[in-house]
Motif scaffolding. Sequence first.
Motif, short mmCIF file in Angstrom:
data_model
loop_
_atom_site.label_atom_id
_atom_site.label_comp_id
_atom_site.label_asym_id
_atom_site.label_seq_id
_atom_site.Cartn_x
_atom_site.Cartn_y
_atom_site.Cartn_z
N PHE A 175 -53.15 -23.71 30.02
CA PHE A 175 -52.79 -24.12 31.25
C PHE A 175 -51.30 -23.90 31.63
CE2 PHE A 175 -51.05 -27.56 34.10
CZ PHE A 175 -52.00 -27.53 35.18
N LEU A 176 -50.38 -24.16 30.62
CA LEU A 176 -48.80 -23.89 30.74
C LEU A 176 -48.79 -22.38 30.96
CD1 LEU A 176 -47.49 -26.05 27.90
CD2 LEU A 176 -46.91 -26.54 30.30
N ASP A 177 -49.53 -21.44 30.29
CA ASP A 177 -49.28 -20.05 30.38
C ASP A 177 -49.52 -19.58 31.68
OD1 ASP A 177 -48.10 -19.60 27.98
OD2 ASP A 177 -50.11 -18.70 26.91
N GLY A 178 -50.43 -20.08 32.34
CA GLY A 178 -50.79 -19.81 33.80
C GLY A 178 -49.82 -20.02 34.80
N CYS A 179 -48.92 -21.12 34.62
CA CYS A 179 -48.06 -21.37 36.02
C CYS A 179 -46.67 -21.84 35.69
CB CYS A 179 -48.85 -23.03 36.21
SG CYS A 179 -48.87 -24.26 35.43
N VAL A 180 -46.00 -21.55 34.41
CA VAL A 180 -44.89 -21.78 34.38
C VAL A 180 -43.88 -20.59 33.96
CG1 VAL A 180 -45.18 -24.15 33.37
CG2 VAL A 180 -44.69 -22.30 31.68
N ASP A 181 -42.67 -20.78 34.31
CA ASP A 181 -41.68 -19.36 34.26
C ASP A 181 -40.69 -19.80 33.17
OD1 ASP A 181 -40.24 -20.70 35.95
OD2 ASP A 181 -40.48 -19.42 37.58
N HIS A 182 -40.32 -21.33 33.00
CA HIS A 182 -39.32 -21.69 31.82
C HIS A 182 -40.02 -22.79 31.09
CE1 HIS A 182 -36.46 -19.49 34.67
NE2 HIS A 182 -35.63 -19.78 33.95
N ILE A 183 -39.27 -22.79 30.12
CA ILE A 183 -39.89 -23.86 28.95
C ILE A 183 -38.57 -25.05 28.69
CG2 ILE A 183 -40.75 -24.54 26.60
CD1 ILE A 183 -42.96 -23.76 28.55
N LEU A 184 -39.17 -26.09 28.82
CA LEU A 184 -37.78 -27.11 28.35
C LEU A 184 -38.47 -27.66 27.26
CD1 LEU A 184 -35.24 -28.60 29.44
CD2 LEU A 184 -36.75 -30.19 30.46
N SER A 185 -37.98 -27.42 25.96
CA SER A 185 -38.49 -27.96 24.84
C SER A 185 -37.45 -29.37 24.30
CB SER A 185 -38.44 -26.92 23.90
OG SER A 185 -37.23 -26.52 23.55
N LEU A 186 -38.39 -30.26 24.24
CA LEU A 186 -37.64 -31.40 23.48
C LEU A 186 -37.63 -31.42 21.93
CD1 LEU A 186 -36.35 -34.20 23.65
CD2 LEU A 186 -38.30 -35.11 24.56
N ASN A 187 -36.88 -31.00 21.34
CA ASN A 187 -36.83 -30.81 19.77
C ASN A 187 -36.55 -32.17 19.00
OD1 ASN A 187 -37.35 -27.91 20.37
ND2 ASN A 187 -35.17 -27.70 20.76
N ARG A 188 -36.21 -31.80 17.75
CA ARG A 188 -35.99 -32.99 17.08
C ARG A 188 -34.33 -33.40 17.07
NH1 ARG A 188 -39.43 -34.80 13.10
NH2 ARG A 188 -41.01 -33.16 12.64
N THR A 189 -33.63 -32.49 17.47
CA THR A 189 -32.24 -32.72 17.68
C THR A 189 -31.57 -32.53 18.78
OG1 THR A 189 -31.50 -30.77 16.45
CG2 THR A 189 -32.02 -32.64 15.03
N ASP A 190 -32.34 -31.73 19.79
CA ASP A 190 -31.50 -31.26 20.94
C ASP A 190 -32.91 -31.03 22.02
OD1 ASP A 190 -32.63 -28.83 20.24
OD2 ASP A 190 -30.64 -27.88 19.74
N ILE A 191 -32.16 -30.71 23.16
CA ILE A 191 -33.26 -30.11 24.28
C ILE A 191 -32.80 -28.61 24.64
CG2 ILE A 191 -34.12 -30.50 26.59
CD1 ILE A 191 -33.79 -33.27 26.40
N GLN A 192 -33.59 -27.56 24.68
CA GLN A 192 -33.55 -26.38 24.81
C GLN A 192 -34.11 -25.73 26.18
OE1 GLN A 192 -34.14 -24.26 21.29
NE2 GLN A 192 -32.00 -25.14 20.19
N VAL A 193 -33.64 -24.82 26.72
CA VAL A 193 -34.26 -24.42 28.01
C VAL A 193 -34.24 -22.72 27.67
CG1 VAL A 193 -34.11 -24.00 30.49
CG2 VAL A 193 -33.03 -25.91 29.44
N GLN A 194 -35.67 -22.29 28.00
CA GLN A 194 -35.89 -20.85 27.78
C GLN A 194 -36.56 -20.22 28.74
OE1 GLN A 194 -37.13 -19.58 23.70
NE2 GLN A 194 -38.82 -18.54 24.85
N ASN A 195 -36.38 -19.02 29.03
CA ASN A 195 -37.10 -18.47 30.05
C ASN A 195 -38.55 -17.85 29.55
OD1 ASN A 195 -37.51 -16.78 32.60
ND2 ASN A 195 -37.18 -15.10 31.55
N GLY A 196 -39.60 -17.64 30.54
CA GLY A 196 -40.92 -17.20 29.97
C GLY A 196 -41.79 -18.40 30.00
N ASN A 197 -43.09 -18.21 29.66
CA ASN A 197 -44.10 -19.10 29.67
C ASN A 197 -44.27 -19.84 28.15
OD1 ASN A 197 -45.52 -17.08 27.83
ND2 ASN A 197 -47.00 -16.47 29.26
#
Length: 492
Positions: A175-197
């Motif tokens: 589902f995610l691969d079909g509709c997003v162009d960035h990922i906001l990842s909530l990690n153990r110690t931080d939040i990161q933003v990355q381009n792509g599915n």
Amino acid sequence: MSMIKIENLSFSYPTSYDPVFENVSFQIDTDWKIGFVGRNGRGKTTFFQLLLQRYAYSGKIHSSVQFDYFPYKVGEKSRLTEEVMREVCPLAEEWELLREFSYLEVDAEVLWRPFSTLSNGEQTKVLLAALFRNEGHFLLLDEPTNHLDGKARELVSSYLQKKKGFILVSHDRYFLDGCVDHILSLNRTDIQVQNGNFSSWMDNFARQQETEKAQNARLQKDIARLHQSARRSAVWSGRVESSKTGAADKGYVGHKAAKMMKRSKTIEARQKQALEQKSALLKNVETAERLQIFPLKYHTDTLVSFSEVCISYEGREVCGPVSFTIRQGERLVLDGKNGSGKSSLLKLMIGEEKEHTGTVTVGSGLAISYVSQDTSDLQGTLEEFAEKCGIEESLFKTVLRKMDFERVQFEKDIKAFSGGQKKKVLLARSLCQPAHLYVWDEPLNFIDVYSRMQIEALIREFSPTMIFVEHDRAFREMAATKTVRLSGSIRS
């Protein structure tokens, strides 16, 4: 186009000493289609509530857009859907809503029916259609797939791919691969933003963790080597200094001792630097520990059989007639639209009364472990829950720990758990129950990706006999050995 900027965001619930967020900073573009991923209980829904200004926090959130949240809370569901739509998007024209409905394959007549008569899937679709008609708003979509069957998920994913300006929480990889162009990842110690599915983010995250593991191993060796070198240099310096007694040239010996001591200090500094580098590694590493299950072998090959079974709701047949058997070692997935009777078939199997015709035969003495899709009645402590279910408390909590439960969660009432954590409670109970047959009804709703992969690895290793309902395509393709397709449905 504008930016949403988060600066030094910190937040803790009043009843907890553990911070949900601590000095988090990042920024995102309001034109992006963002997938928001992270372990259950990390704070994804909490972050949405902070953007909506529903909690007090420290730090700053800069935004020039208005946020809308899904699932939208509808009051008085007996109203016509058209009235609900006017409430959600008061400026939208009827033709605009009908156009959105057509993209989602929702019949126009739905607009003139009471909202309460819509299926869960229809409610999801019409609310998404209405929210996206609020021009200039930024959508916070919290698990919109939970009431969607496989076909509806593909449809909504395609719909979202044509939109922009949203953050989407979902653990469905396809589902995610079909509709997003960035990922906001909530990690153990931080939040990161990355381009792509999602897949590209997952690959990059895995590579980063492998690189850090290799660096960590190298630094461990360097630190051990430097520690030994520092000790040898200090010993040699001490011996040289001791040799000054009676020496003909005490100045030379003293100079040599000082040189050795300087070398020891240099090695200690390098060791300290290596320790600092090592401490910065693997802070966000995610593990999926090995889980166990205790399948029992039944005395005959056939465990359950369905013969010409038709499920009815209020006298109306919605599926069938369906016939199938569950044999030792098989894993059957029930496939059908929302309302086609999948959950009812599972409930018939575990002995619940459901309106039906045909024959269901369950083997004598068959031990069944059942996971319901409904977690609304869960409450009390984990100790009380384990005792009520007749499972060993220590084993139960060990399974939960392996599924990323922090020990602090063990002290809370289950009612306070996130949706994913509640589902993990039901799954952990099932894993603790020796059974001939595991009956799981949408077990992955709200469950994070790493836990999904854990469960997939478990099934591959132990090959339990199962029948399940699940709309996660990746899980279905991995787990099922046979598909039972149900014809008919109420609505999807």
